[in-house]
Design an enzyme around this catalytic site. Structure first.
Site, PDB file in Angstrom:
ATOM      1  NE  ARG A 108      53.308  33.758  29.198  1.00  0.00           N
ATOM      2  CZ  ARG A 108      54.580  33.767  28.836  1.00  0.00           C
ATOM      3  NH1 ARG A 108      55.493  34.343  29.614  1.00  0.00           N
ATOM      4  NH2 ARG A 108      54.971  33.196  27.719  1.00  0.00           N
TER       5      ARG A 108
ATOM      6  CE1 TYR B  34      32.570  46.623  40.182  1.00  0.00           C
ATOM      7  CE2 TYR B  34      33.805  45.504  38.458  1.00  0.00           C
ATOM      8  CZ  TYR B  34      33.776  46.272  39.603  1.00  0.00           C
ATOM      9  OH  TYR B  34      34.948  46.702  40.165  1.00  0.00           O
TER      10      TYR B  34
ATOM     11  CG  ASP C 277      30.005  38.387  36.116  1.00  0.00           C
ATOM     12  OD1 ASP C 277      30.012  37.573  37.068  1.00  0.00           O
ATOM     13  OD2 ASP C 277      30.653  39.445  36.131  1.00  0.00           O
TER      14      ASP C 277
ATOM     15  CE  LYS D 195      33.942  41.335  44.093  1.00  0.00           C
ATOM     16  NZ  LYS D 195      34.861  41.352  42.957  1.00  0.00           N
TER      17      LYS D 195
END
Length: 373
Positions: free
Chosen positions: A49, A101, A173, A198
């Site tokens: 992690r 979004y 973004d 994306k």
């Protein structure tokens, strides 16, 4: 070598990173634990992690591409936004662009309910209007540019100028344009986020997010927060994202070439009311004159896939009303122009003549059917 072009940086990700073997392709490290040679003696890796060699190479490349110093690869685009909003606390106020979004809007609404972080929404047309939304507790401005799905370009530098006067962070973004077409940090933004699912990944085969910053204090904060929250990107997905990034520059050229041709086709079509394409990138939105043709149009398409995502090599078409933006109340959506006759296209990298033919035959089928009835 310094000052390498982006395409060179992308193609070389992971090469010469493994001195032990000389591997050209970055090795995939699955190990969750790392051996310590003695108390307090570490190789630099302790637990998956906190750090992973494959993920580290990915993050180094992402920071370089966005013109940042620190990059953080997360388990999804929404987890990247969640990481950013760890920066804020109860009573803080955020200004967000209105057209965004639907998943981001849903998350912001939940933050308002659970943490009492307040949100005001800006139409995005005039930077001067931001002053009317400003409050004593305002901490940041959140942007998508171009916006999703109305494809409005926002002048980041002008928003930054306003924000700096009022000591606000600017969060951008950058999913739609990617660092190939736009580098918000170089325009003065403080934080860049991506849904790497994306364009960065580009193949509809992984779920990932990215946060990039320049400022060392922000970098330290997000490093600690990401380790605490644990929404890191898994090793295999990190490797997949490295592989996808290697062709990002090439893909974006083809996405854009195809999108320009499709936008030109749509601009002149009698069944299309309006086309939203900012002139670059691979995303197009368009309004049809009659929303009743949407379902038959989607059914008539043979090459385009009716699906929710974007940025992959395959061309997709989305109906925001029932898919990506369904969580935004209908009256609110319509108030800022996201009406039920809008479709969004993520233009892929297929041969553009095939894409155009598919659109032509689908519109023709819909038009003929409309005449029959």
């Amino acid at each position: 070598m310094e000052n390498l072009k982006k395409q060179t940086i992308l193609a070389q990700i992971g090469n010469k990173k493994c001195s032990q073997t000389g591997a050209v392709n970055m090795p995939l490290y699955f190990s969750t634990a790392y051996r310590h040679h003695d108390i307090g003696v570490s190789t630099g890796y302790d637990y998956i992690r906190t750090g992973n060699p494959t993920r580290d190479v990915l993050e180094e490349a992402l920071a370089l591409l966005e013109g940042g110093r620190y990059a953080f690869a997360t388990s999804s685009g929404m987890s990247a936004i969640q990481l950013v909003f760890e920066r804020f606390q109860t009573g803080d106020h955020i200004i967000s662009v209105q057209d965004l979004y639907g998943g981001s809007f849903r998350y912001f609404r939940q933050l308002e309910e659970r943490t009492k972080i307040q949100f005001s929404y800006w139409q995005g047309n005039h930077v001067a209007d931001l002053k009317y939304l400003l409050k004593p507790n305002t901490k940041a401005i959140f942007l998508e540019t171009p916006t999703n799905p109305l494809m409005m370009e926002i002048q980041i530098n002008e928003v930054v100028e306003f924000a700096k006067k009022h000591h606000l962070l600017v969060i951008v973004d950058n999913t739609f344009y990617t660092p190939i077409l736009q580098q918000p940090l170089d325009m003065g933004a403080d934080i860049v986020v991506h849904s790497a699912t994306k364009y960065l990944g580009g193949h509809n085969d992984l779920l990932a997010g990215v946060v990039v910053v320049k400022d060392s204090e922000l970098g330290d904060f997000f490093q600690e927060a990401l380790n605490r929250i644990g929404c890191v990107l898994a090793p295999f997905d990190s490797w997949l994202l490295i592989r996808g990034l290697k062709t990002l520059s090439l893909r974006m050229k083809q996405h854009q070439e195809n999108a320009i041709a499709i936008a030109d086709f749509l601009f002149g079509h009698p069944l299309v009311e309006e086309v939203r394409y900012p002139g670059r990138g691979g995303m197009i939105s368009f309004f049809v004159k009659d929303e009743e043709i949407i379902s038959p149009l989607l059914k008539s398409l043979k090459l385009f896939t009716f699906a929710e995502s974007l940025g992959g090599v395959e061309s997709l078409i989305t109906y925001p009303t029932t898919q990506t933006h369904a969580d935004i109340p209908p009256d609110l959506r319509r108030s800022y122009g996201l009406t039920d006759n809008l479709l969004r296209i993520s233009v892929g990298v297929e041969d553009k003549s095939d894409l155009l033919f598919d659109l032509e035959q689908a519109f023709e089928a819909v038009g003929q059917n409309a005449k029959i009835h």
